[in-house]
Design a protein around this motif. Structure first.
Motif, mmCIF file in Angstrom:
data_model
loop_
_atom_site.group_PDB
_atom_site.id
_atom_site.type_symbol
_atom_site.label_atom_id
_atom_site.label_comp_id
_atom_site.label_asym_id
_atom_site.label_seq_id
_atom_site.Cartn_x
_atom_site.Cartn_y
_atom_site.Cartn_z
ATOM 1 N N CYS A 18 0.833 -1.211 0.000
ATOM 2 C CA CYS A 18 0.000 0.000 0.000
ATOM 3 C C CYS A 18 0.869 1.264 0.000
ATOM 4 O O CYS A 18 0.531 2.250 -0.661
ATOM 5 N N PHE B 108 -6.950 -5.383 -6.446
ATOM 6 C CA PHE B 108 -7.578 -4.747 -5.285
ATOM 7 C C PHE B 108 -6.862 -3.450 -4.923
ATOM 8 O O PHE B 108 -7.491 -2.407 -4.715
ATOM 9 N N SER C 242 -7.333 -0.752 -7.530
ATOM 10 C CA SER C 242 -8.672 -0.185 -7.454
ATOM 11 C C SER C 242 -8.816 0.744 -6.257
ATOM 12 O O SER C 242 -9.373 1.850 -6.373
ATOM 13 N N VAL C 243 -8.323 0.303 -5.105
ATOM 14 C CA VAL C 243 -8.445 1.112 -3.877
ATOM 15 C C VAL C 243 -7.737 2.454 -4.026
ATOM 16 O O VAL C 243 -8.264 3.502 -3.607
#
Length: 224
Positions: free
Chosen positions: A117, A215, A218-219
């Motif tokens: 992240c 994921f 997209s986030v």
């Protein structure tokens, strides 16, 4: 760009993400073990962000570098596989050994997800300032960071002792089944190598890696 230039660029882009990935992964294990009562890693100086404490010369440098160069030359794509020195954990020193083992094991993959992240944020920053001379290197290194951390996360979550997923399975299984399952541990690395050599390892983990990558993309609203 010829093969040599491609190899040098690949090493430059992957070096920092790999070092951070293994360092925080192992340090996270030690930190959580200390939190739950085991001071083994703390006493050996392994709860640190100093990569030298965690690097295994063969598993962290020689094997990944060799595989990366060979795969670049033969297939045109870089393939990484390696390991760091495992953080020593004395599970019997945990306050609730079977239960706390779950959180100690999960800390490593959790750290890799966190870093993936963080690298996504770096890509986001690079995309926000495309004219900056550091934008393209930030984006490319961020992509490498996401990839290597997701590979390490998914690989370590495989339910094969002594991988983190295997430890988590031992923690979650009933005592009798957990004891029987833990007997696999001496053969865990051989099972992993067999899966790797037969191509089954990639077939197992690649769908999960791609799912997690999608994921994160997209986030964070990444268009890469």
């Amino acid at each position: 760009m010829d093969n040599l230039d491609s190899i040098i660029l690949g090493i430059a882009l992957y070096a920092l993400p790999v070092i951070f990935a293994i360092t925080l992964h192992e340090a996270a294990h030690g930190y959580v073990a200390k939190h739950y009562g085991d001071l083994t890693a703390y006493m050996e100086g392994r709860i640190t962000l100093n990569p030298i404490k965690h690097i295994d010369p063969i598993g962290t440098i020689i094997v990944p570098l060799t595989l990366f160069i060979i795969s670049k030359v033969t297939m045109g794509t870089g393939f990484l596989f390696g390991w760091a020195k495992p953080v020593p954990v004395n599970f019997s020193q945990l306050r609730h050994p079977k239960r706390d083992m779950l959180w100690v094991a999960a800390a490593g993959p959790g750290a890799n997800l966190f870093m993936a992240c963080c690298w996504a944020l770096i890509i986001k920053l690079g995309l926000a300032f495309p004219e900056n001379i550091y934008a393209k290197p930030m984006i490319l290194m961020g992509m490498a960071g996401i990839e290597i951390n997701l590979v390490l996360m998914v690989l370590n979550l495989l339910p094969i002792p002594p991988l983190d997923g295997g430890r988590m399975a031992v923690s979650l299984l009933p005592h009798r089944l957990a004891y029987q399952f833990s007997k696999i541990e001496p053969y865990g690395f051989m099972i992993l190598l067999l899966l790797l050599m037969t191509g089954m390892l990639g077939a197992i983990i690649l769908p999960f890696i791609l799912l997690m990558k999608q994921f994160i993309v997209s986030v964070f609203g990444l268009y890469i």
